[in-house]
Design an enzyme around this catalytic site. Structure first.
Site, PDB file in Angstrom:
ATOM      1  N   GLY A  51      34.304  -0.857  55.098  1.00 49.06           N
ATOM      2  CA  GLY A  51      33.094  -0.703  54.294  1.00 49.06           C
ATOM      3  C   GLY A  51      32.772  -2.009  53.600  1.00 49.06           C
ATOM      4  O   GLY A  51      33.624  -2.894  53.513  1.00 49.06           O
ATOM      5  N   CYS A  78      40.705  -1.775  57.364  1.00 47.15           N
ATOM      6  CA  CYS A  78      40.019  -2.696  56.469  1.00 47.15           C
ATOM      7  C   CYS A  78      39.825  -2.107  55.067  1.00 47.15           C
ATOM      8  O   CYS A  78      40.798  -1.961  54.344  1.00 47.15           O
ATOM      9  CB  CYS A  78      38.700  -3.160  57.083  1.00 47.15           C
ATOM     10  SG  CYS A  78      38.129  -4.675  56.315  1.00 47.15           S
ATOM     11  N   TYR A  79      38.621  -1.687  54.678  1.00 52.95           N
ATOM     12  CA  TYR A  79      38.481  -1.094  53.351  1.00 52.95           C
ATOM     13  C   TYR A  79      39.414   0.112  53.222  1.00 52.95           C
ATOM     14  O   TYR A  79      39.987   0.357  52.154  1.00 52.95           O
ATOM     15  CB  TYR A  79      37.021  -0.683  53.102  1.00 52.95           C
ATOM     16  CG  TYR A  79      36.789  -0.179  51.689  1.00 52.95           C
ATOM     17  CD1 TYR A  79      36.623  -1.065  50.631  1.00 52.95           C
ATOM     18  CD2 TYR A  79      36.754   1.188  51.421  1.00 52.95           C
ATOM     19  CE1 TYR A  79      36.429  -0.603  49.343  1.00 52.95           C
ATOM     20  CE2 TYR A  79      36.567   1.649  50.135  1.00 52.95           C
ATOM     21  CZ  TYR A  79      36.398   0.754  49.094  1.00 52.95           C
ATOM     22  OH  TYR A  79      36.219   1.210  47.806  1.00 52.95           O
ATOM     23  N   HIS A 166      39.897  -5.075  62.525  1.00 52.45           N
ATOM     24  CA  HIS A 166      39.009  -4.047  63.078  1.00 52.45           C
ATOM     25  C   HIS A 166      39.373  -3.774  64.542  1.00 52.45           C
ATOM     26  O   HIS A 166      38.999  -4.546  65.423  1.00 52.45           O
ATOM     27  CB  HIS A 166      37.551  -4.499  62.988  1.00 52.45           C
ATOM     28  CG  HIS A 166      37.022  -4.444  61.596  1.00 52.45           C
ATOM     29  ND1 HIS A 166      36.534  -3.285  61.035  1.00 52.45           N
ATOM     30  CD2 HIS A 166      36.942  -5.388  60.628  1.00 52.45           C
ATOM     31  CE1 HIS A 166      36.159  -3.521  59.788  1.00 52.45           C
ATOM     32  NE2 HIS A 166      36.401  -4.788  59.519  1.00 52.45           N
ATOM     33  N   GLU A 168      38.186  -1.523  66.394  1.00 56.97           N
ATOM     34  CA  GLU A 168      37.079  -0.886  67.109  1.00 56.97           C
ATOM     35  C   GLU A 168      36.133  -1.876  67.788  1.00 56.97           C
ATOM     36  O   GLU A 168      35.338  -1.499  68.636  1.00 56.97           O
ATOM     37  CB  GLU A 168      36.291   0.034  66.156  1.00 56.97           C
ATOM     38  CG  GLU A 168      35.526  -0.671  65.027  1.00 56.97           C
ATOM     39  CD  GLU A 168      36.374  -0.971  63.794  1.00 56.97           C
ATOM     40  OE1 GLU A 168      37.601  -1.061  63.917  1.00 56.97           O
ATOM     41  OE2 GLU A 168      35.790  -1.144  62.709  1.00 56.97           O
ATOM     42  N   SER A 221      10.454  16.213  77.369  1.00 53.57           N
ATOM     43  CA  SER A 221       9.614  15.041  77.091  1.00 53.57           C
ATOM     44  C   SER A 221       9.534  14.148  78.322  1.00 53.57           C
ATOM     45  O   SER A 221       8.715  13.245  78.385  1.00 53.57           O
ATOM     46  CB  SER A 221      10.225  14.245  75.944  1.00 53.57           C
ATOM     47  OG  SER A 221      11.455  13.679  76.368  1.00 53.57           O
ATOM     48  N   GLY A 222      10.432  14.389  79.277  1.00 60.92           N
ATOM     49  CA  GLY A 222      10.550  13.460  80.396  1.00 60.92           C
ATOM     50  C   GLY A 222      11.760  12.555  80.179  1.00 60.92           C
ATOM     51  O   GLY A 222      12.227  11.901  81.095  1.00 60.92           O
ATOM     52  N   GLY A 223      12.254  12.524  78.941  1.00 57.90           N
ATOM     53  CA  GLY A 223      13.403  11.669  78.629  1.00 57.90           C
ATOM     54  C   GLY A 223      14.731  12.331  78.991  1.00 57.90           C
ATOM     55  O   GLY A 223      14.769  13.507  79.360  1.00 57.90           O
ATOM     56  N   ASP A 225      17.429  12.977  77.046  1.00 55.85           N
ATOM     57  CA  ASP A 225      18.063  13.897  76.105  1.00 55.85           C
ATOM     58  C   ASP A 225      17.546  15.328  76.235  1.00 55.85           C
ATOM     59  O   ASP A 225      18.332  16.275  76.332  1.00 55.85           O
ATOM     60  CB  ASP A 225      17.853  13.411  74.666  1.00 55.85           C
ATOM     61  CG  ASP A 225      18.264  11.952  74.510  1.00 55.85           C
ATOM     62  OD1 ASP A 225      19.023  11.473  75.373  1.00 55.85           O
ATOM     63  OD2 ASP A 225      17.806  11.307  73.557  1.00 55.85           O
ATOM     64  N   SER A 226      16.218  15.477  76.262  1.00 60.59           N
ATOM     65  CA  SER A 226      15.694  16.842  76.348  1.00 60.59           C
ATOM     66  C   SER A 226      16.021  17.440  77.712  1.00 60.59           C
ATOM     67  O   SER A 226      16.279  18.644  77.827  1.00 60.59           O
ATOM     68  CB  SER A 226      14.191  16.870  76.074  1.00 60.59           C
ATOM     69  OG  SER A 226      13.495  16.049  76.988  1.00 60.59           O
ATOM     70  N   LYS A 365      24.782   8.594  73.413  1.00 62.96           N
ATOM     71  CA  LYS A 365      23.892   8.514  74.578  1.00 62.96           C
ATOM     72  C   LYS A 365      24.652   8.469  75.912  1.00 62.96           C
ATOM     73  O   LYS A 365      24.305   9.176  76.857  1.00 62.96           O
ATOM     74  CB  LYS A 365      23.020   7.264  74.453  1.00 62.96           C
ATOM     75  CG  LYS A 365      21.915   7.174  75.475  1.00 62.96           C
ATOM     76  CD  LYS A 365      20.736   7.966  75.017  1.00 62.96           C
ATOM     77  CE  LYS A 365      19.545   7.853  75.933  1.00 62.96           C
ATOM     78  NZ  LYS A 365      18.380   8.523  75.327  1.00 62.96           N
TER      79      LYS A 365
END
Ligand code: XMP
Length: 509
Positions: A51, A78-79, A166, A168, A221-223, A225-226, A365
């Site tokens: 953080g 870290c933090y 870190h 990650e 939507s065409g995307g 995710d939906s 995603k």
């Protein structure tokens, strides 16, 4: 599950990514998440993120002792290291000299956290101002770096560990292994959280949420995710899912046909297509301001959706909300400043009195894409590039008219065709055409022309937050330019956008 408590680091999502890559389920919650809620999650391990604060700040974020006393393994990064250090009585100091960037970590004591790492010295990424100067008897040092005498330590019972670096970020090459070791070896997770498992548990959950008779309405939507959310809900409740595709007239070439083919014809999903293009184009007439365009499109979408005809007795509304949106709204930092208002169907559920069903709200995603493949959706849907909700309206600078939409759609189809023919798609985040409100003089055959300008935008990006313009080969750009000017009536000039984000955004509006 593994619980990640967020102290506001820009890298917290990356910690979650790495844990998920080890096929372990995890969730991010703010550092002050209530203890009874933490208990209810029954975490097998807790990670305290980094953080921006110093434990010396007046309002330094902290956790209650109870979190550390839950009994599961804890890893402070870290933090998070200072939090553990402080709670266990270590002495740390705030130093003005920040250690930022690469450092060498030397492992002094074998620890399950470092299992499988070859050698004692490892390149790691540091970013901190404070440092721990002395450890109390309860803590045992296990590694150091040039600047940090206690770059990693643990409690003698091995339940809590803290690391200064870190793990990650990609700049810590051994980091993914360190996090894997923590969740698999130390916390004892099985590492069996896969998309096939996800489909099984999620479909069971959807079935119990929806019950035996109720119906779900879902806007495609065409995307990606939906589409993936719809395929998952369909897997769970079959024909009780009703999909609607609102043809706004603002989508790329072939969108409506693609949805009809993949969902209605190939899968037998009940798909209703509503042609609302006239309404959208009418409402956008004369509008030049990008934010106003976005707002009008959002509101019109809701109007179209609110008609009784669409709802058809559904009790639930499906949405393709993803984890980054969820984290954004609950995170430590709160939602970031609005640069562009994103078009979504927010506000719809309350107005229509529909309950939300968001089966992807815990996925990133790339996990959604993996899920799409698992559900058997074709690559033309699952691997497509992002497309803005307000569609081509924000790629037409200036007024949106049917003619200008048709012109842009033609030019854009050429960009899509050429990009996929040359296989650049995998390298690019997005590639598209933009229609400028600019006519310039040209010469065609023997005559003078005075016609529109198309800008081509192609960018590389990891997450859309920052982006760089793609260095596409000149020969390729030459072919694009000549095809667009030859095959798009009304265009006599093509320019290539060579701006990164920042300072520009990816979309022009
Ligand atoms: P910008 O233009 O802000 O875009 O750099 C970043 C990414 O977001 C996409 N984008 C949107 N996506 N609804 C969406 O779902 C929207 O309103 C919207 N506006 C921009 C854009 O295509 C890019 O990938």
């Amino acid at each position: 599950m593994i619980l990640i408590l967020d102290f506001g680091s820009q890298y917290t999502q990356l910690i979650a990514r790495r844990v998920r890559e080890a096929n372990v389920y995890c969730e991010i919650h703010p550092y002050n998440f209530a203890i009874d809620k933490i208990r209810a999650l029954k975490p097998r391990g807790i990670i305290l993120s980094g953080g921006p604060s110093s434990t010396y700040d007046d309002d330094a974020p902290d956790i209650s002792d109870e979190v550390l006393r839950l009994g599961c393994p804890v890893l402070g990064i870290c933090y998070g290291l200072y939090i553990i250090a402080q709670h266990l009585g270590a002495k740390s100091v705030s130093s003005r000299a920040r250690e930022y960037g690469p450092a060498t970590l030397t492992i002094d004591e074998p620890d399950p956290l470092f299992e499988g790492l070859a050698g004692k010295e490892h390149r790691v990424w540091m970013s901190h101002g404070d440092r721990v100067e002395a450890l109390p008897d309860s803590l045992q040092p296990i590694a150091h770096s040039g600047h940090s005498p206690f770059a990693a330590f643990r409690t003698y019972d091995g339940r809590m560990r803290a690391i200064q670096f870190h793990p990650e970020v990609v700049h810590t090459p051994c980091g993914a292994q360190v996090l894997r070791n923590f969740v698999l070896k130390i916390c004892g997770e099985a590492g069996d959280w896969t998309m096939a498992n996800f489909v099984q548990t999620k479909t069971a959950e959807i079935r119990s949420q929806v019950g035996a008779t109720d119906r779900v309405l879902m806007a495609l939507s065409g995307g990606v995710d939906s589409a993936v959310a719809a395929a998952l809900i369909y897997r769970a409740i079959g024909p009780r899912l009703k999909c609607v595709f609102v043809d706004t007239g603002l989508s790329r070439a072939g969108e409506r046909e693609r949805m009809e083919r993949v969902f209605a014809r190939q899968r037998g999903v009940d798909l209703k297509v509503i042609d609302a293009s006239t309404l959208f184009v009418e409402r956008l007439a004369g509008v030049l301001d990008p934010e106003t365009k976005r707002k009008i499109i959002g509101a019109t979408f809701i109007d179209v959706f609110e008609s009784e005809e669409v709802v058809g007795g559904a009790r639930f509304l499906g949405q393709g909300t993803l984890y980054p949106d969820v984290i954004e709204s609950v995170s430590f930092k709160g939602p970031s400043a609005v640069i562009k208002s994103h078009h979504n169907v927010g506000g719809l559920p309350e107005r229509m009195k529909l309950e939300l069903i968001e089966p992807l709200r815990l996925l990133f995603k790339d996990e959604v894409r993996a899920l799409g493949h698992e559900l058997g959706l074709p690559s033309e849907i699952v691997d497509r590039e992002p497309f803005p909700g307000p569609g081509l309206a924000v790629r037409i600078v200036g007024e949106v008219t049917r003619e200008r939409l048709d012109l842009l759609r033609r030019a854009d189809a050429i960009v899509m065709e050429e990009i996929s023919r040359d296989g650049f798609g995998a390298r690019l985040w997005q590639a598209f055409a933009v229609l400028l409100p600019l006519k310039t003089v040209g010469v065609m055959g023997d005559g003078r022309s005075y016609e529109s300008t198309i800008a081509v935008r192609a960018v590389e990006s990891q997450d859309g937050m920052t982006a760089d313009w793609a260095r596409l080969p000149p020969d390729f750009l030459a072919r694009l330019s000549s095809r667009i000017t030859n095959e798009t009536k009304g265009v006599n000039r093509v320019v290539y956008d060579i701006t990164s984000k920042p300072p520009a955004t990816i979309e022009w509006e």
